[in-house]
Design a protein around this motif. Structure first.
Motif, short mmCIF file in Angstrom:
data_model
loop_
_atom_site.label_atom_id
_atom_site.label_comp_id
_atom_site.label_asym_id
_atom_site.label_seq_id
_atom_site.Cartn_x
_atom_site.Cartn_y
_atom_site.Cartn_z
N GLY A 51 27.33 67.42 36.55
CA GLY A 51 28.03 66.81 35.36
C GLY A 51 29.45 66.74 35.58
N LEU A 52 29.78 67.15 37.00
CA LEU A 52 31.39 67.18 37.10
C LEU A 52 31.80 65.56 37.52
CD1 LEU A 52 34.49 68.79 37.19
CD2 LEU A 52 33.49 69.50 39.58
N ALA A 53 32.63 65.02 37.60
CA ALA A 53 33.54 63.39 38.16
C ALA A 53 33.58 64.49 39.36
CB ALA A 53 34.63 63.23 37.41
N ALA A 54 33.87 62.98 40.89
CA ALA A 54 33.83 63.96 42.00
C ALA A 54 34.17 62.74 42.47
CB ALA A 54 32.79 64.54 42.62
N LYS A 55 34.70 62.47 44.09
CA LYS A 55 34.57 61.17 44.54
C LYS A 55 33.17 61.80 45.52
CE LYS A 55 37.80 62.91 47.83
NZ LYS A 55 38.37 64.21 47.16
N ASP A 56 33.28 60.15 45.84
CA ASP A 56 31.24 60.41 46.84
C ASP A 56 31.61 60.72 48.48
OD1 ASP A 56 29.13 59.51 46.90
OD2 ASP A 56 29.50 57.28 47.16
N CYS A 57 31.83 61.93 48.31
CA CYS A 57 32.19 62.70 49.43
C CYS A 57 31.06 64.18 49.21
CB CYS A 57 33.34 62.71 49.90
SG CYS A 57 33.18 63.71 51.36
N VAL A 58 29.38 63.88 50.09
CA VAL A 58 29.37 64.87 49.81
C VAL A 58 29.72 66.48 51.24
CG1 VAL A 58 27.11 66.77 50.20
CG2 VAL A 58 27.26 64.14 49.07
N ASP A 59 30.19 67.61 50.39
CA ASP A 59 30.75 68.67 51.13
C ASP A 59 30.01 69.42 51.61
OD1 ASP A 59 33.93 68.40 51.68
OD2 ASP A 59 33.75 68.51 49.05
N ILE A 60 29.62 69.83 52.90
CA ILE A 60 28.98 70.80 53.00
C ILE A 60 29.26 71.97 54.21
CG2 ILE A 60 26.60 71.41 54.64
CD1 ILE A 60 26.12 68.15 54.65
N GLN A 61 29.24 73.59 53.37
CA GLN A 61 29.74 74.60 53.98
C GLN A 61 28.77 75.58 54.45
OE1 GLN A 61 32.44 77.64 51.95
NE2 GLN A 61 30.39 78.34 51.91
N VAL A 62 29.12 75.02 55.22
CA VAL A 62 27.64 76.46 57.35
C VAL A 62 28.96 77.40 57.51
CG1 VAL A 62 26.76 76.38 59.14
CG2 VAL A 62 26.48 74.03 57.74
N ARG A 63 27.94 78.63 57.11
CA ARG A 63 28.46 80.00 56.88
C ARG A 63 28.17 80.45 58.51
NH1 ARG A 63 27.00 83.32 52.66
NH2 ARG A 63 25.55 81.88 50.97
N VAL A 64 28.15 80.95 59.27
CA VAL A 64 28.34 81.57 60.66
C VAL A 64 29.26 82.94 60.66
CG1 VAL A 64 28.94 79.33 61.76
CG2 VAL A 64 30.09 81.00 61.46
N ALA A 65 28.48 83.40 61.66
CA ALA A 65 28.27 84.80 61.98
C ALA A 65 29.67 85.90 62.78
CB ALA A 65 27.50 85.40 63.42
N ALA A 66 30.87 84.25 62.32
CA ALA A 66 32.41 85.01 62.89
C ALA A 66 33.02 83.80 62.59
CB ALA A 66 32.35 85.32 64.36
N PRO A 67 34.44 84.29 62.75
CA PRO A 67 35.18 82.88 62.24
C PRO A 67 34.99 81.57 64.38
CG PRO A 67 36.66 84.97 62.58
CD PRO A 67 34.66 85.71 62.85
N PRO A 68 34.47 80.74 63.54
CA PRO A 68 33.93 79.53 63.75
C PRO A 68 34.73 78.82 65.42
CG PRO A 68 34.77 79.02 61.99
CD PRO A 68 35.12 80.06 61.87
#
Length: 211
Positions: A51-68
């Motif tokens: 329901g939220l308006a947005a730019k047409d760009c999917v944001d994906i977060q990948v969580r890793v074990a330590a600072p990347p």
């Protein structure tokens, strides 16, 4: 900054139902490429909030074990055509007064879905920030609608990506004050990553009350 193939005026669209499915397909590909390095793959940003308006760009977060670090995490993604964004602000961000390392990848040239991949430490305040932003707006329809209306108005007066981003960043600070109050009132917490990395299409969220 965007790569040359990404340059386009900023456009904020009404929410698109296909964004969730786009995320699922991309998350499965990323999970397969990164294997156990990916502790969790999260759909974040405005496209993750129904329901939220947005730019047409999917944001994906990948969580890793330590600072990347690029040495271990870049090769599996560059093998798929992903491009590591080189700017300093795409390597560090300030969250909760803490400087946090991150890596941001642009999609391969010619990708069917516009998206960004953000790698963050799973216990970092910046990973928490992204999930809290999403879960608060998923839970509070009034806040969601107000945020969408703000962005829709903003893009009319600030269609330049840099100017749009600078103004939105200041407003996000105010939004997150409300999100923190919501988290305190509801007992919201970021759960630990799953014991095993995902091997199929991801669920689109790990916070309580999502989807």
């Amino acid at each position: 900054m965007p790569f040359p193939d990404e340059i386009a005026p900023v456009e904020v669209l009404p929410h698109r139902a296909h964004w969730a499915g786009d995320f699922d397909l991309l998350a499965a590909e990323l999970s397969a490429a990164l294997g156990p390095l990916a502790l969790a793959v999260d759909h974040v940003g405005s496209t993750s909030v129904p329901g939220l308006a947005a730019k047409d760009c999917v944001d994906i977060q990948v969580r890793v074990a330590a600072p990347p670090e690029p040495a271990s995490l870049a090769p599996p993604l560059t093998a798929l055509g992903y491009r590591l964004r080189p700017e300093p602000w795409n390597r560090k961000e300030l969250s909760g007064g803490v400087s946090c390392r991150k890596l941001v990848f642009a999609p391969p040239v010619g990708a069917a879905v516009r998206h960004n991949v953000h790698l963050r430490a799973h216990d970092g305040p910046n990973a928490r920030f992204a999930l809290l932003f999403r879960d608060h707006l998923r839970a509070d329809a009034a806040a969601r609608d107000a945020w969408g209306a703000f962005k829709t108005r903003l893009v009319r007066s600030a269609p330049d990506l840099f100017e749009y981003g600078q103004i939105k960043a200041s407003a996000t600070t105010v939004l997150m004050l409300a999100a923190e109050r919501w988290a305190a009132d509801t007992g919201w917490r970021v759960p630990p990553p799953p014991a095993r990395p995902p091997t199929g299409p991801a669920s689109g969220g790990v916070g309580p009350g999502t989807d």
